[in-house]
Enzyme design. Structure first.
Site, PDB file in Angstrom:
ATOM      1  N   LYS A 231     -23.103 -18.197  31.214  1.00  0.00           N
ATOM      2  CA  LYS A 231     -23.452 -16.779  31.316  1.00  0.00           C
ATOM      3  C   LYS A 231     -24.558 -16.696  32.369  1.00  0.00           C
ATOM      4  O   LYS A 231     -25.653 -16.165  32.120  1.00  0.00           O
ATOM      5  CB  LYS A 231     -23.914 -16.274  29.921  1.00  0.00           C
TER       6      LYS A 231
ATOM      7  N   ASP B 138     -17.554 -14.732  28.246  1.00  0.00           N
ATOM      8  CA  ASP B 138     -16.801 -13.601  27.685  1.00  0.00           C
ATOM      9  C   ASP B 138     -15.424 -13.508  28.340  1.00  0.00           C
ATOM     10  O   ASP B 138     -14.397 -13.361  27.667  1.00  0.00           O
ATOM     11  CB  ASP B 138     -17.587 -12.286  27.819  1.00  0.00           C
TER      12      ASP B 138
ATOM     13  N   ASP C 190     -18.593 -24.566  21.383  1.00  0.00           N
ATOM     14  CA  ASP C 190     -18.194 -24.512  19.970  1.00  0.00           C
ATOM     15  C   ASP C 190     -17.257 -23.316  19.757  1.00  0.00           C
ATOM     16  O   ASP C 190     -16.194 -23.419  19.127  1.00  0.00           O
ATOM     17  CB  ASP C 190     -19.474 -24.365  19.130  1.00  0.00           C
TER      18      ASP C 190
ATOM     19  N   ASP D 175     -12.774 -23.235  19.096  1.00  0.00           N
ATOM     20  CA  ASP D 175     -11.987 -22.694  17.985  1.00  0.00           C
ATOM     21  C   ASP D 175     -10.883 -21.788  18.514  1.00  0.00           C
ATOM     22  O   ASP D 175      -9.749 -21.823  18.035  1.00  0.00           O
ATOM     23  CB  ASP D 175     -12.886 -21.923  16.999  1.00  0.00           C
TER      24      ASP D 175
ATOM     25  N   TYR E 289     -28.103 -24.962  19.827  1.00  0.00           N
ATOM     26  CA  TYR E 289     -28.119 -25.661  18.537  1.00  0.00           C
ATOM     27  C   TYR E 289     -29.227 -26.718  18.451  1.00  0.00           C
ATOM     28  O   TYR E 289     -29.532 -27.198  17.355  1.00  0.00           O
ATOM     29  CB  TYR E 289     -26.764 -26.319  18.256  1.00  0.00           C
TER      30      TYR E 289
HETATM   31  P1  ATP Z   1     -16.551 -25.663   9.274  1.00  0.00           P
HETATM   32  O1  ATP Z   1     -17.522 -24.550   9.401  1.00  0.00           O
HETATM   33  O2  ATP Z   1     -16.947 -26.724   8.307  1.00  0.00           O
HETATM   34  O3  ATP Z   1     -16.065 -26.216  10.589  1.00  0.00           O
HETATM   35  P2  ATP Z   1     -14.568 -23.689   8.955  1.00  0.00           P
HETATM   36  O4  ATP Z   1     -15.278 -22.565   8.313  1.00  0.00           O
HETATM   37  O5  ATP Z   1     -14.304 -23.620  10.430  1.00  0.00           O
HETATM   38  O6  ATP Z   1     -15.273 -25.043   8.600  1.00  0.00           O
HETATM   39  P3  ATP Z   1     -12.241 -24.981   8.042  1.00  0.00           P
HETATM   40  O7  ATP Z   1     -12.624 -25.783   6.881  1.00  0.00           O
HETATM   41  O8  ATP Z   1     -12.066 -25.710   9.315  1.00  0.00           O
HETATM   42  O9  ATP Z   1     -13.248 -23.792   8.195  1.00  0.00           O
HETATM   43  O10 ATP Z   1     -10.936 -24.216   7.697  1.00  0.00           O
HETATM   44  C1  ATP Z   1     -10.632 -22.892   8.111  1.00  0.00           C
HETATM   45  C2  ATP Z   1      -9.210 -22.590   7.668  1.00  0.00           C
HETATM   46  O11 ATP Z   1      -8.318 -23.270   8.567  1.00  0.00           O
HETATM   47  C3  ATP Z   1      -8.911 -23.166   6.303  1.00  0.00           C
HETATM   48  O12 ATP Z   1      -9.063 -22.223   5.307  1.00  0.00           O
HETATM   49  C4  ATP Z   1      -7.485 -23.582   6.392  1.00  0.00           C
HETATM   50  O13 ATP Z   1      -6.659 -22.514   6.050  1.00  0.00           O
HETATM   51  C5  ATP Z   1      -7.275 -23.870   7.863  1.00  0.00           C
HETATM   52  N1  ATP Z   1      -7.274 -25.311   8.146  1.00  0.00           N
HETATM   53  C6  ATP Z   1      -8.295 -26.057   8.635  1.00  0.00           C
HETATM   54  N2  ATP Z   1      -7.926 -27.318   8.781  1.00  0.00           N
HETATM   55  C7  ATP Z   1      -6.646 -27.401   8.367  1.00  0.00           C
HETATM   56  C8  ATP Z   1      -5.707 -28.484   8.280  1.00  0.00           C
HETATM   57  N3  ATP Z   1      -5.995 -29.728   8.651  1.00  0.00           N
HETATM   58  N4  ATP Z   1      -4.485 -28.195   7.804  1.00  0.00           N
HETATM   59  C9  ATP Z   1      -4.151 -26.957   7.436  1.00  0.00           C
HETATM   60  N5  ATP Z   1      -4.986 -25.913   7.511  1.00  0.00           N
HETATM   61  C10 ATP Z   1      -6.230 -26.128   7.970  1.00  0.00           C
END
Ligand code: ATP
Length: 365
Positions: free
Chosen positions: A194, A226, A250, A254, A139
């Protein structure tokens, strides 16, 4: 009494809603433990970009730089983009990370009692921390990649001895402070890379090995990224502290948040030697914004991490007590099955959860 200056960036989407609940809990902690946070709320983010063309003015960056700590909700909206397609959230988060050298992204992965994991067997517990290298890696090329005639595009991964040494040392120091992994209390730092394919990751691992020599009380451990995604699902109890390059960390962060109830349960800190920023791991979730539905726990726990960091930095034990108090209050609320937001199986609103955590904090002895 010492006062702490906190720059607050509520941001976009659900950011302001979850930030308000974190501030509510921090206010309860101030009353109970006797310290003062002076908040300075800043209007930065995608919504501001749409209104003014600027995501975060220089004056706000300076305020963040001068503050004792930064608390953030979430920055960004999918439609707010620069002409080259990049989302504008980087104008804030990357600027602060790179500008203030917040090199350690600290992401605790804790499955709280009362929260259902999608994993079938979590009887051995999930309690580890991912330490993400935040300012190098792939990044670091975010604005420096090359695109020739729309035919060839490259990005370069950056690994420096200084950067890899700092992040692995940070991970080992963190392991020394923790009480080990949940199964047997063993202190262990897992290097995720990796190294079998790319020389940059082999370099990362070799520097990790050098630093590990200085920590004989902490066990070494390796995983290719992986395979790591498999282990995070099948044997998360194995881990204590995990250290990885920026993009890899990152991605595995998730995945880790999914195992503990989702992004709404995952706090984080971006920590440097002089500055630190605390925010939930999630983004602005625009689809649920403005409806009092978002889970505020990740942001409340990020506030707790902020107090812990301030406590270490200013040798102020009250802040550590307050951080532990918030963590206990969150645990108490989650043990009661009836207070929780929809993402973790409840019907409570964002503000009801914040109220419950603040009340649990006040009633703790
Ligand atoms: P970014 O790229 O900005 O990190 P992202 O694409 O990972 O964002 P988020 O905005 O984090 O997406 O949200 C992904 C999904 O996770 C949302 O649509 C929602 O359903 C769920 N989510 C995220 N945070 C919460 C929260 N605090 N409470 C409930 N649901 C959430």
């Amino acid at each position: 009494m010492k006062h702490y200056h906190i720059a607050v960036l509520p941001g976009d989407g659900i950011g302001p809603e979850v930030t308000a609940e974190a501030v509510k809990v921090l206010d309860a902690a101030q009353k109970k433990y006797g310290f003062t946070l002076n908040y300075e709320s800043l209007d930065a983010g995608a919504e501001r970009f749409q209104r003014t063309g600027v995501t975060m003015p220089d004056s706000q960056y300076e305020i963040c730089k001068q503050a004792d700590a930064i608390l953030m909700g979430a920055i960004g909206l999918p439609e707010a983009r620069h002409p080259d397609g990049r989302e504008v959230n980087g104008d804030v988060i990357f600027r602060l990370r790179f500008g203030l050298d917040l090199y350690a992204g600290v992401r605790p992965v804790t499955l709280y009692e009362g929260v259902t994991s999608p994993l079938r067997d979590v009887s051995k517990g999930i309690d580890y921390v991912i330490v993400r290298e935040n300012v190098e890696g792939l990044y670091a090329s975010r604005t420096g990649g090359c695109n020739v005639r729309g035919e060839v595009a490259t990005d370069t991964i950056i690994m420096t001895r200084t950067g890899v040494s700092k992040i692995t040392r940070f991970a080992f120091e963190l392991a020394k402070k923790r009480s080990g992994r949940p199964t047997d209390g063993k202190s262990i730092v897992t290097c995720v890379d990796k190294a079998n394919v790319l020389s940059s990751y082999a370099f990362f691992r070799s520097v990790y090995d050098e630093i590990a020599e200085q920590y004989p009380g902490v066990a070494k451990d390796y995983a290719y990224v992986d395979a790591m995604t498999l282990y995070q699902v099948l044997s998360p109890h194995h881990y204590d502290v995990v250290v990885a390059e920026n993009m890899f960390a990152d991605i595995i962060s998730d995945l880790s948040s999914a195992t503990i109830g989702g992004l709404g349960m995952a706090p984080s800190g971006d920590i440097g030697d002089e500055h630190a920023l605390f925010q939930p791991s999630h983004g602005s979730a625009p689809t649920i914004a403005g409806r009092n539905l978002a889970n505020p726990i990740a942001t409340i726990l990020s506030g707790s991490m902020m107090l812990e960091w301030l406590s270490d930095r200013h040798q102020d034990d009250r802040l550590k007590e307050a951080a532990q108090g918030i963590d206990q209050a969150v645990r108490a609320v989650l043990r009661q099955q009836h207070i929780r937001t929809a993402d973790i199986g409840g019907t409570s609103s964002t503000s009801q959860v914040g109220d419950a955590v603040a009340a649990a904090l006040q009633s703790e002895v």
